[in-house]
Enzyme design. Sequence first.
Site, PDB file in Angstrom:
ATOM      1  N   LYS A 185     -14.012   1.732  -3.798  1.00  0.00           N
ATOM      2  CA  LYS A 185     -15.060   1.874  -2.522  1.00  0.00           C
ATOM      3  C   LYS A 185     -16.562   2.676  -3.328  1.00  0.00           C
ATOM      4  O   LYS A 185     -17.234   2.684  -2.876  1.00  0.00           O
ATOM      5  CB  LYS A 185     -14.202   2.532  -1.421  1.00  0.00           C
ATOM      6  N   HIS A 222       7.102 -27.575   2.495  1.00  0.00           N
ATOM      7  CA  HIS A 222       6.694 -28.525   1.747  1.00  0.00           C
ATOM      8  C   HIS A 222       5.379 -28.073   0.723  1.00  0.00           C
ATOM      9  O   HIS A 222       4.679 -27.922   0.641  1.00  0.00           O
ATOM     10  CB  HIS A 222       6.162 -29.294   2.889  1.00  0.00           C
ATOM     11  N   GLU A 262       0.640  -0.457  -0.393  1.00  0.00           N
ATOM     12  CA  GLU A 262      -0.108   0.002   0.484  1.00  0.00           C
ATOM     13  C   GLU A 262       0.954   0.898   0.363  1.00  0.00           C
ATOM     14  O   GLU A 262       0.516   2.121  -0.658  1.00  0.00           O
ATOM     15  CB  GLU A 262      -0.877  -0.450   1.020  1.00  0.00           C
TER      16      GLU A 262
END
Length: 551
Positions: A509, A383, A352
């Site tokens: 938004k 793994h 950000e």
Amino acid sequence: MTHIVTDTPLWKKLSDHHWEVVGTHLRELFDTDPDRGVDLIVTAADLYIDYSKHRVTRETMGLLVDLARAAGVERHREAMFTGAHINTSEDRAVLHTALRANPERELIVDGQDVVGDVHTVLRRMGEFTDRVRSGAWRGATGERIRTVVNIGIGGSDLGPAMAYRALRHYVDGPEVRFVSNIDPADLLSNLTDLDPRTTLFVVVSKTFSTLETMTNASAARRWITEALGEHAVPRHFVAVSTDEERVTAFGITARNIFGFWEWVGGRYSVGSAAGLSVMIAIGRERFTEFLGGMRAIDEHFRTTPLESNAPVILGMLGVWYSSFFGADARAVLPYAHDLARFPAYLQQLTMESNGKSVRTDGTPVGTFTGEIFWGEPGTNGQHAFHQLLHQGTHLIPVDFLGFAEPIEDLPTLDGIGSVHDVLTANLFAQSKVLAFGKNADEVAADGTPSALVPHKVMSGNRPSTTILGAKLTPSTLGQLIALYEHQVFVQGIVWGIDSFDQWGVELGKTSALELGPALWDLDGAAYVGDSSTTGLIRTYRLARGERRCLP
């Protein structure tokens, strides 16, 4: 006009130098400079940082430090610490370092006694923390608070949640849970086994208007009032916010508002009142140790020459790989399971901050910026994705994090050794194998069939940093946080970007608010201007059994 360091002769010199280094293997670098494993280390507070396994020479490091100096890192560093408005797009100071400053330090910014204000809030947080932990603060029915639910998103969640998980061995107060996602499953799954009478909510939102946070806070309020009545709200909610009017309208009393300031961004706010839930969990003394760890790195960053300055060195190595090698990502692999959420925290802090494509003056950047941070704890990653780190076609520098002393340990299978030693042996082995690999002759010498040799070759020459602390404590966690915060700053200065705004999150938004009615206004048309989004909305509404007004 921004000073464009990418247009300077020094940048060109580094670019040319990159082509000299790129064909040199780390094996050769260690053969020709066997002391680099001793010399290419730096210490900062309690952290020992080995950067010798990077694809750099001593000349490289000199040039990178010269670049940092030419970009103005020292000048901008002092500007940040003294309250200049280095967040230029929002015309704000950047003062997360003031959150952990010594109380005797004087810092007046825009007419405000910044450090005095910080310690006033810290004292209030401490007093409230003591009341909750001692049982002096009780719920509406007189029950002691046993669970604290932190409601926030972004920096109001990632930092506190990470710190609570990392410091679980130091938790001797109420249990803390964290709710961030607007998905109802997040809140409901956290409330399902809780008792409203013994639950306290900490609502963290600077504006007290963040959609996700206020949606969850309103639902939590209903949960409390349906069980205990309206009068219970002031005993079961406190706020971390700057908007007293909205907070009091919600039903929280003004004396239970803990403020913070425009000069601290969410992703830098874990040391502020946004960390109230962490303070309640570990106590004010340990929270002070946490802040002290951050302050120790602040002091190192501010006073240490660039040549031996840990955030500068690590930040410039990130610039080296991103801007000159074209590497997109950095893996952060903590060999400490309690740091499981640290990579996710760093994702917001770094991406950000430095995920920008224009300079502070609005002109396009001339190089790759930002790094994609990701990772999981070791040895789990071995793994899962280490295969790509070792034999894939992507260059992904790695940060290994580890600690010499475990908080808890188990014996090995034979009952003689320490499982923590086994964990740390894996950390060191991964760093070693990434760097030096195993060539075809060495694989064949093990008796490997010739057809299988190419599949088992490990090319090595994969760079990594190893950061070792003595033990995972509140202080060392604070040190790690500040170490990465200041790397972000260094890179932003070199790239000429504003690391402290986040305009890229805003359009999504507003678009969500615009699209919402097409999903729930069943009498309205579903067409929203493009065929893809319209088709998705149509499919969604059909799946929910709604066919009215569909195109």
